[in-house]
Design a protein around this motif. Structure first.
Motif, PDB file in Angstrom:
ATOM      1  N   TYR A  87       2.368   1.843  -3.339  1.00 57.09           N
ATOM      2  CA  TYR A  87       1.437   1.787  -4.799  1.00 57.09           C
ATOM      3  C   TYR A  87       1.034   3.495  -4.832  1.00 57.09           C
ATOM      4  O   TYR A  87       1.043   3.914  -5.606  1.00 57.09           O
ATOM      5  CB  TYR A  87       0.252   1.032  -4.436  1.00 57.09           C
ATOM      6  N   VAL A  92       5.440  -5.830  -6.349  1.00 57.07           N
ATOM      7  CA  VAL A  92       4.479  -4.937  -7.419  1.00 57.07           C
ATOM      8  C   VAL A  92       5.285  -4.545  -8.475  1.00 57.07           C
ATOM      9  O   VAL A  92       5.833  -4.259  -9.200  1.00 57.07           O
ATOM     10  CB  VAL A  92       4.959  -3.111  -6.418  1.00 57.07           C
ATOM     11  N   LEU A 135       0.180   0.734 -12.848  1.00 56.21           N
ATOM     12  CA  LEU A 135      -0.024   0.839 -11.633  1.00 56.21           C
ATOM     13  C   LEU A 135      -0.909  -1.256 -12.057  1.00 56.21           C
ATOM     14  O   LEU A 135      -1.533  -0.723 -12.050  1.00 56.21           O
ATOM     15  CB  LEU A 135      -0.082   1.170 -10.660  1.00 56.21           C
ATOM     16  N   LYS A 150       0.993  -1.389   0.025  1.00 55.56           N
ATOM     17  CA  LYS A 150       0.102  -0.097   0.002  1.00 55.56           C
ATOM     18  C   LYS A 150       1.017   1.300  -0.325  1.00 55.56           C
ATOM     19  O   LYS A 150       0.702   2.050  -0.712  1.00 55.56           O
ATOM     20  CB  LYS A 150      -0.880  -0.274   1.426  1.00 55.56           C
ATOM     21  N   LYS A 165       1.385   5.727  -7.324  1.00 54.52           N
ATOM     22  CA  LYS A 165       0.469   6.606  -7.769  1.00 54.52           C
ATOM     23  C   LYS A 165       1.111   8.419  -8.561  1.00 54.52           C
ATOM     24  O   LYS A 165       0.625   8.357  -9.709  1.00 54.52           O
ATOM     25  CB  LYS A 165      -0.736   6.522  -7.383  1.00 54.52           C
ATOM     26  N   GLU A 188       1.815   7.792 -12.066  1.00 55.38           N
ATOM     27  CA  GLU A 188       1.270   6.828 -13.507  1.00 55.38           C
ATOM     28  C   GLU A 188       1.268   7.596 -14.956  1.00 55.38           C
ATOM     29  O   GLU A 188       0.861   7.270 -16.275  1.00 55.38           O
ATOM     30  CB  GLU A 188      -0.160   7.012 -13.035  1.00 55.38           C
ATOM     31  N   LYS A 207      -3.706  -3.984 -10.406  1.00 58.62           N
ATOM     32  CA  LYS A 207      -5.246  -3.721 -10.397  1.00 58.62           C
ATOM     33  C   LYS A 207      -5.443  -4.359  -9.714  1.00 58.62           C
ATOM     34  O   LYS A 207      -4.898  -5.829 -10.149  1.00 58.62           O
ATOM     35  CB  LYS A 207      -5.807  -2.791 -10.888  1.00 58.62           C
TER      36      LYS A 207
END
Length: 450
Positions: A335, A361, A347, A332, A339, A342, A349
């Protein structure tokens, strides 16, 4: 005798205390975790795993035995499934899982839930993604089956259920389904497809221990699920793996496949459990041939060690509140930080109902005209951040697959995109906030210079 027992017990206690002290001192010295500074994987061991391994050796419990059986029971309890068959690797788990579906131990059919399906035969088709780890698809070729390679979706890196369904022919007998990097597949439609077409389902959950779909753990939806306990995986016994199943018939075949193909079902170091060891007549053997040396399957010796299982028991204790919790927290944090980029990276999902415990990741370069995967992974390596490519990329491009027999379902466009542009970084529990912030800062520096 009592004096000797007390002496041995005291020596054992002293040895294990010293082992614990050694581990703590070695950690302080920094000899356990080598460079690079931010590894993409690392085992989550402490002195308890080391002491468990040494204790197993001191008790001379080395080969597969009671500790391994205890590990199987605890692993089944964690997953809320019926049976665990512990083996020496995740690759071996896939091998016996697929091989078991060709066994004639129960005739020409094998039970699947409340129905009986025809066993798999040479030349039958198996649907599986082309973006994969080699031993997910290698076991199909070894068993003289025809892989039908399907494309993946970028972001989830799993197959779309509609593509699975459209790939089915009258020769399709199995779906070999990896949950890529711990990310759950859309299991409701896949289970419906498999049941409607009377197709076996094996979940390759080697990267997915602890991941859930609608509250149920991955690896427990299909006929079988495979797991890996290699160094890089969620729990590590050094080497190791397992197959899990709810099916008592498959359990019997899997045990046999792992143990040389034996028909005998005696527990380790036991004999004549059936009470008629010398009263069987199977195959073309003479009546009374020793049942312990009667082989009803073309099997292997894929047993792990009690020593490894002792480590595994300590690892299971860490699963919920350390390993799974920390992996999700680290994913988390990474991520949320990534972001910001992007514009440059696709990324990961997940689908609705999925609760992944990510292996890593995954990141895909959006536009290779701006920069390539090699550009960014070389930059990260220079800054002591370890990465890995997307497994084998497009498996059919590998040199070992030249001349192999397979079928491609439609185009493998996203598979090729992943081969050229996807890489992953770690989110394992060994990462602390300092390391995570360091990784995010290096990404920021890289993109600021573009």
């Amino acid at each position: 005798m009592d004096n000797l027992e007390n002496m041995l017990s005291g020596m054992r206690k002293e040895i294990l205390e010293k082992v614990g002290e050694y581990f703590i001192l070695s950690q302080e010295k920094g000899v356990v975790v080598p460079k690079p500074y931010v590894k993409y994987v690392w085992r989550v061991w402490d002195q308890n795993e080391i002491k468990a391994a040494i204790s197993s050796v001191l008790e001379q419990k080395i080969t597969y035995g009671n500790i391994a059986k205890e590990f199987e029971n605890e692993f089944s309890r964690f997953l809320d499934t019926r049976y665990t068959i512990y083996v020496n690797s995740g690759s071996s788990a896939n091998l016996i899982a697929v091989s078991s579906l060709k066994s004639r131990m129960f005739g020409d059919t094998i039970k699947s839930d409340d129905e009986r399906y025809q066993i798999i035969r040479d030349g039958d088709e198996v649907i599986t993604p082309a973006a994969t780890f080699p031993t997910t698809s290698n076991v199909l070729l070894i068993n003289n089956l025809l892989p039908v390679f399907v494309d993946i979706e970028l972001g989830t890196y799993n197959m779309n259920p509609k593509d699975i369904e459209s790939a089915i022919t009258d020769k399709t007998r199995l779906i070999m389904l990896p949950h890529t990097l711990g990310n759950p597949n859309d299991m409701d439609p896949i289970l419906e497809i498999a049941k409607k077409n009377k197709i076996f389902l094996i979940e390759d959950a080697c990267d997915s221990l602890g991941s859930e779909y609608k509250g149920k753990k991955l690896g427990t939806f299909g006929d079988m699920g495979s797991f890996s306990f290699y160094l890089s995986h969620h729990i590590s016994t050094g080497e190791g793996g397992a197959v899990v199943t709810k099916n008592s018939e498959l359990k019997r075949v899997l045990d046999s496949m792992r143990d040389w193909g034996r028909d005998c079902w005696c527990e380790p170091y036991k004999s004549n459990t059936c009470g008629k060891r010398f009263e069987w007549q199977l195959g073309d053997l003479p009546f009374g041939y020793d049942h312990k040396y009667t082989y009803s399957n073309i099997g292997f010796n894929l047993k792990p060690l009690d020593l490894q299982a002792a480590i595994g028991l300590e690892q299971i204790k860490k699963l919920p509140n350390i390993i799974i919790k920390k992996r999700r927290e680290n994913f988390k944090k990474l991520y949320e930080g990534l972001k910001n980029f992007e514009e440059f990276l696709i990324l990961p999902k997940s689908i609705e109902g999925a609760d992944p415990c990510w292996f890593s990741v995954p990141l895909t370069v959006r536009d290779e005209k701006v920069f390539s995967r090699n550009d960014i992974v070389n930059y990260l390596a220079e800054n002591e951040i370890e990465t890995r490519p997307f497994f084998a990329g497009n498996i059919i491009k590998q040199p070992g697959y030249k001349g192999a027999k397979y079928r491609i379902h439609h185009r493998l466009e996203n598979t090729d995109k992943a081969m050229f542009g996807t890489f992953f970084i770690g989110c394992h529990p060994g990462l602390n906030d300092e390391m995570i912030n360091y990784v995010l800062d290096k990404f920021k520096n890289y993109f600021n210079k573009l």
